[in-house]
Design an enzyme around this catalytic site. Sequence first.
Site, mmCIF file in Angstrom:
data_model
loop_
_atom_site.group_PDB
_atom_site.id
_atom_site.type_symbol
_atom_site.label_atom_id
_atom_site.label_comp_id
_atom_site.label_asym_id
_atom_site.label_seq_id
_atom_site.Cartn_x
_atom_site.Cartn_y
_atom_site.Cartn_z
ATOM 1 N N GLU A 157 0.819 -1.205 0.000
ATOM 2 C CA GLU A 157 0.000 0.000 0.000
ATOM 3 C C GLU A 157 0.857 1.260 0.000
ATOM 4 O O GLU A 157 2.039 1.230 0.332
ATOM 5 C CB GLU A 157 -0.930 0.016 1.226
ATOM 6 C CG GLU A 157 -0.199 0.008 2.555
ATOM 7 C CD GLU A 157 -1.143 -0.100 3.748
ATOM 8 O OE1 GLU A 157 -2.346 -0.335 3.528
ATOM 9 O OE2 GLU A 157 -0.683 0.048 4.885
ATOM 10 N N SER B 144 13.065 -10.266 6.451
ATOM 11 C CA SER B 144 13.106 -10.402 4.996
ATOM 12 C C SER B 144 14.525 -10.655 4.524
ATOM 13 O O SER B 144 14.762 -11.433 3.595
ATOM 14 C CB SER B 144 12.553 -9.135 4.342
ATOM 15 O OG SER B 144 12.679 -9.193 2.942
#
Length: 225
Positions: free
Chosen positions: A30, A127
Amino acid sequence: PKLPVYKMPHLEGWGMAGRYSFLPAVGRHEVLVVDRETWSVAARVPVAGQPVFCVASPDGRTVWLSQTTLSVDETVETVDILRRRLPLLVSPPSDDICYATQNRQGAVKAIAPECDVLIVVGSGNSSNSVRLLEVGLQAGARSGHRIDTAAELRPEWFTGAAVVGLTSGASVPEELVDGVLQWLAEHGFGTVEEVASAQESLVFSLPPELRRDLRGRRASEADGQ
């Protein structure tokens, strides 16, 4: 407002329209619409792609921005596609890419073809760590595992293995890596060869506020002596 750790990539993705700023939410699907008078989120714009966020300007130029811990190869491939579709694509400065991520991925790619087993020390929420394992397997490691600590290692992973590769996420404490090295030594993998694909010479300066506080503390200590 407080800035995130990787503040330069975040800030470069800003777009503005009137009193609102459009901020790519790095690591999320987003774009945030932020009211600059109150610094509150006025709206959220969903986007389809995770690695690259695009912010368009009225003159037609488009800026690409990637999450700092993504696979370097994957990012390059994605940007190549964007360049073919968006002739006016603007790139951020290359020196803003996380050097720790690049160097670790480069080292993993260098050792992976020789590894029977690749061990990545790092959280599943990282990540950086997850990508390291993916990069290693894609580069030729026969098998691989991501662990938080040496307690998660399993002897059966190393059956028939001659070469074990070991790396860690950028923020993993050295003592956790040492614990894995000790476990490996106790299970027949005591010979260690360090591999570096790049020389790290980058030095980070302390924030101005912290430097000012340190100077003030030293001055107070000097006055008290």
